[in-house]
Design a protein around this motif. Structure first.
Motif, PDB file in Angstrom:
ATOM      1  N   PHE A  64       0.841  -1.195   0.000  1.00 57.15           N
ATOM      2  CA  PHE A  64       0.000   0.000   0.000  1.00 57.15           C
ATOM      3  C   PHE A  64       0.880   1.251   0.000  1.00 57.15           C
ATOM      4  O   PHE A  64       2.061   1.204   0.352  1.00 57.15           O
ATOM      5  N   THR A  65       0.280   2.361  -0.417  1.00 57.23           N
ATOM      6  CA  THR A  65       0.836   3.669  -0.050  1.00 57.23           C
ATOM      7  C   THR A  65       0.120   4.064   1.234  1.00 57.23           C
ATOM      8  O   THR A  65      -1.056   4.385   1.213  1.00 57.23           O
ATOM      9  N   TRP A  66       0.837   4.016   2.328  1.00 64.98           N
ATOM     10  CA  TRP A  66       0.217   4.109   3.656  1.00 64.98           C
ATOM     11  C   TRP A  66       0.814   5.299   4.393  1.00 64.98           C
ATOM     12  O   TRP A  66       2.012   5.381   4.612  1.00 64.98           O
ATOM     13  N   GLU A  73      -3.796   3.226   0.234  1.00 63.04           N
ATOM     14  CA  GLU A  73      -4.247   2.897  -1.121  1.00 63.04           C
ATOM     15  C   GLU A  73      -3.446   1.699  -1.619  1.00 63.04           C
ATOM     16  O   GLU A  73      -2.216   1.721  -1.598  1.00 63.04           O
ATOM     17  N   PHE A  74      -4.146   0.672  -2.059  1.00 64.39           N
ATOM     18  CA  PHE A  74      -3.481  -0.540  -2.524  1.00 64.39           C
ATOM     19  C   PHE A  74      -2.773  -0.267  -3.842  1.00 64.39           C
ATOM     20  O   PHE A  74      -3.374   0.209  -4.808  1.00 64.39           O
ATOM     21  N   VAL A  75      -1.465  -0.607  -3.878  1.00 65.25           N
ATOM     22  CA  VAL A  75      -0.683  -0.397  -5.103  1.00 65.25           C
ATOM     23  C   VAL A  75       0.018  -1.673  -5.540  1.00 65.25           C
ATOM     24  O   VAL A  75       0.802  -1.657  -6.489  1.00 65.25           O
ATOM     25  N   ASP A  78       4.021  -2.029  -6.618  1.00 65.19           N
ATOM     26  CA  ASP A  78       4.590  -0.786  -7.142  1.00 65.19           C
ATOM     27  C   ASP A  78       5.744  -0.275  -6.282  1.00 65.19           C
ATOM     28  O   ASP A  78       6.705   0.313  -6.810  1.00 65.19           O
ATOM     29  N   ASN A  79       5.648  -0.447  -4.967  1.00 64.73           N
ATOM     30  CA  ASN A  79       6.735   0.004  -4.095  1.00 64.73           C
ATOM     31  C   ASN A  79       8.038  -0.725  -4.423  1.00 64.73           C
ATOM     32  O   ASN A  79       9.114  -0.117  -4.464  1.00 64.73           O
ATOM     33  N   ARG A  82       9.332   0.427  -7.924  1.00 66.19           N
ATOM     34  CA  ARG A  82       9.966   1.742  -7.832  1.00 66.19           C
ATOM     35  C   ARG A  82      11.372   1.623  -7.248  1.00 66.19           C
ATOM     36  O   ARG A  82      12.313   2.273  -7.701  1.00 66.19           O
ATOM     37  N   LYS A 285       5.964   7.717   4.608  1.00 67.96           N
ATOM     38  CA  LYS A 285       5.714   6.686   3.592  1.00 67.96           C
ATOM     39  C   LYS A 285       5.887   5.312   4.234  1.00 67.96           C
ATOM     40  O   LYS A 285       6.899   4.631   4.035  1.00 67.96           O
ATOM     41  N   TYR A 288       6.264   2.309   1.641  1.00 69.26           N
ATOM     42  CA  TYR A 288       7.585   2.200   1.013  1.00 69.26           C
ATOM     43  C   TYR A 288       8.630   1.762   2.041  1.00 69.26           C
ATOM     44  O   TYR A 288       9.537   0.975   1.730  1.00 69.26           O
TER      45      TYR A 288
END
Length: 319
Positions: A64-66, A73-75, A78-79, A82, A285, A288
Motif C-alpha cells: 500500500f501507499t500508507w 491505497e493498494f498499489v 509498485d513500491n 519503484r 511513507k 515504502y
C-alpha cells in the motif's frame, strides 16, 4: 507356567525395546503436553504478538501507499518496482553504502578480534580478564551516548581537531568529507562492537586441546603455521558463528550513522535501515518503508543461507 505365558515371555525377551517402551509409557504421567503448553505459552504469545503479527502486517503494508496519519491505497508491487527499477536512485546509493560498510566492518572486526583474542592467550590470566572487560564495556553502553561522544570528538571544533591544531596540523573534516565520514563511522562501529567477538573467540580459544598445540610446538611448527594449520581449524566453528552474527549486525546498522553523521554528507553514510526510518517517520511513507524492510530481510536471509551452504568448505566440527 502355561504355554501361552512362556511364549509371551520369550517374545518379550527377544524384543527388549517393547519392554522398555511399555515401561516408559506406563511410567509417563498424563498431562505433560498440557503442562508444556502452559510453560511455553508466555514466550509463544510474546513471539506471536511482537514478531509474527508485526512481520505479516509489514508485508501487507508494503503493498500500500500508507500514511502515518491514516489513509491507505493498494498499489500491489509498485513500491518494490519503484525501488528496484531505479525510479528511486537513493535506494541503490544507500544499498551500496550498506554493502561497503558491511564488508569492511565484517573483515576488520573479525581480523582484529581474532588477533586480540589470540594475543590474550599469551598474557597472564588476570590481565586477559581485565582486557576482556575493557573491550566489552562499549558493547553494553548505550549506542546513542557513544555516537554522540564520538561526534563531539570528531566535529570540526572537536577534541581531535583541537589537538591537531595545537600540534601544528590543519583541521581534518572527519564528518564532512564523504570518504572520511564513512571511515569515521567504521572506526566508531568497530570500537563499539569489537568486544563481543573478542569475548566469544577467547572462549573458543580457551577450549582448545592444549596437547595438540604442544605436539605442534614439539614438531617445530612456527607460530604463523601453528595458528593457521592448527588453531584456526579448531576454532573455525566459533569464527563461523561470529561471521554470521557480524554480517547480520552490519546490515542492520542504524544508530551509528543516525547520531554520528545523520547519513551525510549528502548520502555518503546513509544506510538501508536509516533510509527505511526516514521514509517511515520523516517522509510519511509507511508502505515504502515496509517494502525496504522486506528487501533488507531477503538480502540478509540470502547472505545467511549462503554462509551456511559454504561452511563445509572451511568449518571443521571434528576438532
Amino acid at each position: 507356567m502355561s504355554t501361552t505365558t512362556a511364549s509371551t515371555t520369550v517374545k518379550l525377551a527377544e524384543n527388549p525395546k517393547r519392554v522398555r517402551g511399555a515401561k516408559r509409557s506406563a511410567d509417563t504421567p498424563r498431562g505433560d503436553g498440557a503442562k508444556a503448553a502452559l510453560y511455553l505459552a508466555p514466550g509463544m504469545i510474546g513471539f506471536l504478538l511482537f514478531i509474527v503479527i508485526p512481520l505479516l502486517a509489514s508485508l501487507v503494508i508494503s503493498l500500500f501507499t500508507w500514511s502515518l496519519h491514516g489513509g491507505a491505497e493498494f498499489v500491489g508491487l509498485d513500491n518494490y518496482k519503484r525501488m528496484l527499477s531505479g525510479a528511486d536512485p537513493a535506494f541503490w546509493t544507500v544499498m551500496r553504502n550498506t554493502v561497503v560498510f558491511a564488508i569492511a566492518y565484517t573483515i576488520l572486526n573479525l581480523i582484529i578480534a581474532i588477533a586480540i583474542s589470540y594475543w590474550l592467550q599469551s598474557v597472564p590470566e588476570w590481565l586477559s580478564r581485565l582486557m576482556r572487560v575493557i573491550f566489552f564495556i562499549p558493547v553494553v553502553t548505550p549506542m546513542a551516548g557513544n555516537a554522540l561522544i564520538w561526534r563531539l570528538l570528531l566535529n570540526d571544533q572537536g577534541v581531535v581537531n583541537s589537538a591537531l591544531e595545537k600540534l601544528g596540523f590543519d583541521m581534518v573534516p572527519w564528518l564532512n568529507d564523504p570518504t572520511l565520514a564513512m571511515g569515521s563511522l567504521l572506526v566508531m562501529s568497530l570500537w563499539q562492537g569489537l568486544g563481543y567477538n573478542i569475548v566469544v573467540l577467547t572462549a573458543g580459544l580457551n577450549g582448545l586441546n592444549t596437547s595438540v598445540l604442544e605436539a605442534a610446538k614439539i614438531d617445530g611448527t612456527n607460530a604463523w603455521n601453528r595458528f593457521f594449520l592448527v588453531v584456526f581449524p579448531m576454532i573455525s566453528p566459533t569464527v563461523f558463528f561470529c561471521t554470521v552474527m557480524t554480517v547480520i549486525g552490519a546490515f542492520k546498522v542504524f544508530a551509528q550513522p543516525y547520531f554520528l553523521t545523520m547519513g551525510g554528507p549528502g548520502e555518503s553514510t546513509n544506510t538501508i535501515v536509516l533510509y527505511l526510518y526516514r521514509n517511515g517517520f520523516a517522509f510519511d511513507k509507511l508502505g515504502y518503508a515496509s517494502s525496504l524492510a522486506w528487501v533488507l530481510f531477503v538480502v540478509v536471509m540470502l547472505l545467511t543461507a549462503l554462509q551456511f551452504s559454504q561452511q563445509k568448505r572451511w568449518v571443521n566440527y571434528d576438532a
